[in-house]
Motif scaffolding. Structure first.
Motif, PDB file in Angstrom:
ATOM      1  N   UNK A 154       0.816  -1.217   0.000  1.00 60.88           N
ATOM      2  CA  UNK A 154       0.000   0.000   0.000  1.00 60.88           C
ATOM      3  C   UNK A 154       0.847   1.264   0.000  1.00 60.88           C
ATOM      4  N   UNK A 155       2.148   1.096   0.181  1.00 61.07           N
ATOM      5  CA  UNK A 155       3.037   2.247   0.226  1.00 61.07           C
ATOM      6  C   UNK A 155       4.261   2.014  -0.656  1.00 61.07           C
ATOM      7  N   UNK A 156       4.681   3.076  -1.309  1.00 60.67           N
ATOM      8  CA  UNK A 156       5.861   3.082  -2.157  1.00 60.67           C
ATOM      9  C   UNK A 156       6.974   3.787  -1.400  1.00 60.67           C
ATOM     10  N   UNK A 157       8.141   3.161  -1.321  1.00 56.71           N
ATOM     11  CA  UNK A 157       9.292   3.782  -0.659  1.00 56.71           C
ATOM     12  C   UNK A 157      10.016   4.709  -1.615  1.00 56.71           C
ATOM     13  N   UNK A 158      10.314   5.911  -1.146  1.00 52.88           N
ATOM     14  CA  UNK A 158      11.069   6.889  -1.932  1.00 52.88           C
ATOM     15  C   UNK A 158      12.331   7.276  -1.178  1.00 52.88           C
ATOM     16  N   UNK A 159      13.320   7.734  -1.926  1.00 56.90           N
ATOM     17  CA  UNK A 159      14.621   8.119  -1.379  1.00 56.90           C
ATOM     18  C   UNK A 159      15.019   9.474  -1.961  1.00 56.90           C
TER      19      UNK A 159
END
Length: 165
Positions: A154-159
């Motif tokens: 349900x969540x996308x990891x961003x950097x």
């Protein structure tokens, strides 16, 4: 921390503002749930009060025309190196979208991260929150290669490279 721009002040949130912060959080989150904000059973006012009081957490708010317009909460996540910071919450009041509040708040966060010697920032964004994903992309965030999106996530990891590397 206090940072000002024309009619906008970015400062540390005060304990007495937990209810207002929670209300803004709820207004912003409700925009990307097509069936309405799910009842997660969390007392968000209490949760925000804890974050504001927590010594290792930074809660910043953007205030425009004496009204809360945006909020950001960040700290080093458990088990992460000290040069990494996680943006746990970042919300702009929907009535203030596209007014520069989000960009100014993000810029203030990045300036603080740089001053604190951070190298990398990470965050999780809801997969259905395309507006926020576009905002983060414009700020220089990229998908986190250490957190690939799996089916059912349900969540996308961003950097984000704090130092622009």
């Amino acid at each position: 921390m206090i940072r000002t721009a024309p009619s906008l002040v970015i400062r540390t949130a005060l304990p007495c503002e937990a209810a207002a912060v929670a209300a803004l959080h709820q207004r912003a989150r409700s925009t990307y749930y097509p069936d309405g904000l799910p009842d997660d059973g969390i007392d968000w006012t209490a949760r925000w009060a804890e974050a504001i009081e927590r010594p290792d957490t930074h809660v910043r708010c953007a205030v425009r025309d004496a009204a809360l317009a945006g909020i950001a909460s960040f700290r080093t996540p458990e088990g992460a190196p000290a040069e990494t910071v996680k943006l746990f919450q970042f919300h702009v009041d929907p009535d203030r979208w596209r007014s520069g509040v989000g960009t100014a708040l993000h810029t203030a966060c990045v300036e603080e991260w740089r001053a604190d010697g951070r190298r990398t920032a990470v965050l999780d964004v809801h997969v259905d929150n395309h507006r926020a994903q576009a905002f983060y992309a414009r700020q220089g965030w990229i998908p986190d290669p250490e957190q690939p999106l799996a089916q059912g996530d349900h969540h996308l990891g961003l950097r984000f490279s704090v130092r622009g590397e």
